[in-house]
Design a protein around this motif. Structure first.
Motif, PDB file in Angstrom:
ATOM      1  N   VAL A 121     -51.911 -16.503   3.727  1.00  0.00           N
ATOM      2  CA  VAL A 121     -50.793 -16.991   3.091  1.00  0.00           C
ATOM      3  C   VAL A 121     -51.069 -18.297   2.608  1.00  0.00           C
ATOM      4  O   VAL A 121     -51.199 -19.424   3.263  1.00  0.00           O
ATOM      5  N   LEU A 122     -50.931 -18.394   1.245  1.00  0.00           N
ATOM      6  CA  LEU A 122     -51.316 -19.792   0.646  1.00  0.00           C
ATOM      7  C   LEU A 122     -49.990 -20.622   0.495  1.00  0.00           C
ATOM      8  O   LEU A 122     -48.879 -20.097   0.201  1.00  0.00           O
ATOM      9  N   ILE A 123     -50.023 -22.019   1.179  1.00  0.00           N
ATOM     10  CA  ILE A 123     -48.905 -22.656   1.133  1.00  0.00           C
ATOM     11  C   ILE A 123     -49.204 -24.028   0.522  1.00  0.00           C
ATOM     12  O   ILE A 123     -50.069 -24.711   0.771  1.00  0.00           O
ATOM     13  N   CYS A 124     -48.297 -24.270  -0.102  1.00  0.00           N
ATOM     14  CA  CYS A 124     -48.244 -25.686  -0.788  1.00  0.00           C
ATOM     15  C   CYS A 124     -46.959 -26.621  -0.669  1.00  0.00           C
ATOM     16  O   CYS A 124     -45.913 -26.012  -1.043  1.00  0.00           O
ATOM     17  N   GLY A 125     -47.069 -27.796  -0.788  1.00  0.00           N
ATOM     18  CA  GLY A 125     -45.916 -28.551  -0.724  1.00  0.00           C
ATOM     19  C   GLY A 125     -46.306 -29.973  -0.679  1.00  0.00           C
ATOM     20  O   GLY A 125     -47.402 -30.372  -0.427  1.00  0.00           O
ATOM     21  N   ASP A 126     -45.322 -30.896  -0.944  1.00  0.00           N
ATOM     22  CA  ASP A 126     -45.536 -32.281  -0.843  1.00  0.00           C
ATOM     23  C   ASP A 126     -45.551 -33.055   0.350  1.00  0.00           C
ATOM     24  O   ASP A 126     -45.699 -34.308   0.328  1.00  0.00           O
ATOM     25  N   ASP A 127     -44.804 -32.403   1.293  1.00  0.00           N
ATOM     26  CA  ASP A 127     -44.610 -33.021   2.617  1.00  0.00           C
ATOM     27  C   ASP A 127     -45.409 -32.304   3.807  1.00  0.00           C
ATOM     28  O   ASP A 127     -45.212 -31.278   4.020  1.00  0.00           O
ATOM     29  N   PRO A 128     -46.306 -33.000   4.318  1.00  0.00           N
ATOM     30  CA  PRO A 128     -47.331 -32.494   5.077  1.00  0.00           C
ATOM     31  C   PRO A 128     -46.625 -32.064   6.412  1.00  0.00           C
ATOM     32  O   PRO A 128     -47.057 -30.948   6.810  1.00  0.00           O
ATOM     33  N   GLU A 129     -45.656 -32.627   6.823  1.00  0.00           N
ATOM     34  CA  GLU A 129     -45.076 -31.897   8.095  1.00  0.00           C
ATOM     35  C   GLU A 129     -44.339 -30.711   7.875  1.00  0.00           C
ATOM     36  O   GLU A 129     -44.323 -29.823   8.529  1.00  0.00           O
ATOM     37  N   ALA A 130     -43.646 -30.714   6.568  1.00  0.00           N
ATOM     38  CA  ALA A 130     -43.054 -29.284   6.067  1.00  0.00           C
ATOM     39  C   ALA A 130     -44.230 -28.096   6.049  1.00  0.00           C
ATOM     40  O   ALA A 130     -43.942 -27.022   6.371  1.00  0.00           O
ATOM     41  N   VAL A 131     -45.180 -28.555   5.386  1.00  0.00           N
ATOM     42  CA  VAL A 131     -46.172 -27.378   5.208  1.00  0.00           C
ATOM     43  C   VAL A 131     -46.754 -27.103   6.507  1.00  0.00           C
ATOM     44  O   VAL A 131     -46.989 -25.716   6.713  1.00  0.00           O
ATOM     45  N   GLY A 132     -46.936 -28.087   7.415  1.00  0.00           N
ATOM     46  CA  GLY A 132     -47.469 -27.734   8.837  1.00  0.00           C
ATOM     47  C   GLY A 132     -46.452 -26.856   9.500  1.00  0.00           C
ATOM     48  O   GLY A 132     -47.004 -25.932  10.112  1.00  0.00           O
ATOM     49  N   ALA A 133     -45.065 -27.145   9.455  1.00  0.00           N
ATOM     50  CA  ALA A 133     -44.148 -26.187  10.152  1.00  0.00           C
ATOM     51  C   ALA A 133     -44.174 -24.652   9.682  1.00  0.00           C
ATOM     52  O   ALA A 133     -43.893 -23.784  10.187  1.00  0.00           O
ATOM     53  N   ILE A 134     -44.348 -24.734   8.315  1.00  0.00           N
ATOM     54  CA  ILE A 134     -44.337 -23.165   7.868  1.00  0.00           C
ATOM     55  C   ILE A 134     -45.610 -22.421   8.159  1.00  0.00           C
ATOM     56  O   ILE A 134     -45.881 -21.433   8.311  1.00  0.00           O
ATOM     57  N   SER A 135     -46.731 -23.549   8.115  1.00  0.00           N
ATOM     58  CA  SER A 135     -47.967 -22.892   8.520  1.00  0.00           C
ATOM     59  C   SER A 135     -48.092 -22.276  10.011  1.00  0.00           C
ATOM     60  O   SER A 135     -48.298 -21.124  10.354  1.00  0.00           O
ATOM     61  N   GLU A 136     -47.462 -23.107  10.931  1.00  0.00           N
ATOM     62  CA  GLU A 136     -47.236 -22.580  12.348  1.00  0.00           C
ATOM     63  C   GLU A 136     -46.366 -21.154  12.245  1.00  0.00           C
ATOM     64  O   GLU A 136     -46.569 -20.494  13.110  1.00  0.00           O
TER      65      GLU A 136
END
Length: 225
Positions: free
Chosen positions: A154-169
């Protein structure tokens, strides 16, 4: 944590809500009509009774009032729907999963929405939210087969690292799925457009494909400094 899915009564949105409920998230299927959302929810619970306690329903405002919000509407209404619920979405992680595509004859072709991608258009509509692009390439049918793994990155991209981390989890809890940090939100243009290629492969080979990338050995949730 409650996950709301705006436009969740469609195939992709309802399947995602059900899948997230199956791995322990309280999920809310949202729709313009709460009765339509209720019908989607009841159909899923009838098929998968174990989802009863964690899968809810409501109108789109109810979904937007959750901790993390996924916009699962058709691509051409995603930004408008986000803007309509902007007061609920301020400060929250908002996931854009739509792809701007059109079918011309037997071919699928990507479109270029305002600002280059659906995700960027959503971010412009809700500037006080943290928009993340994800879930574009997961086949809706397989996503809805609760209990069966989905072998996909699942490719995930965003400008907020914390938000990307939350969706990655969140993605990492779905059996068979591997979250990959694909960079800033500007990369959503390529991710969304690539969906046309996958759909074309599905048509040509009469299957449902999902991307898997080779060569990444470390924990993909770890961001290099």
């Amino acid at each position: 944590m409650r996950i709301g899915v705006i436009g969740g009564s469609g195939p992709a949105g309802s399947s995602l809500a059900a899948r997230l409920a199956s791995v322990g998230y309280e999920s809310v299927i949202g729709s313009r009509s709460k009765y339509r959302a209720m019908e989607s929810r009841d159909a899923l619970v009838e098929q998968y009774p174990e989802l009863d306690e964690l899968l809810g329903y409501g109108d789109n405002a109810s979904a937007a009032d959750c901790d993390i919000v996924v916009i699962a509407t058709p691509w051409d209404s995603a930004a408008t729907m986000a803007q309509d619920h902007e007061r609920y979405l301020r400060g929250k992680i908002v996931v854009s999963m739509a792809n701007a595509l059109v079918r011309v004859g037997k071919e699928f072709q990507p479109l270029v929405p305002p600002r280059g991608s659906v995700a960027a258009h959503v971010q412009a509509a809700v500037p006080k939210s943290r928009v993340v692009a994800a879930f574009h390439h997961l086949p809706a049918t397989e996503l809805g087969h609760i209990g069966e793994p989905i072998e996909s990155d699942v490719l995930i991209c965003g400008d907020d690292p914390e938000a990307v981390g939350a969706i990655s989890e969140m993605v990492s809890k779905i059996p068979g799925c591997r979250p990959l940090d694909a960079g800033e939100l500007s990369n959503a243009t390529a991710i969304e457009a690539f969906t046309a290629v996958l759909l074309q492969l599905n048509v040509r080979y009469k299957t449902r494909v999902a991307p898997q990338l080779w060569g990444i050995k470390s924990d993909p949730r770890t961001v290099a400094s």
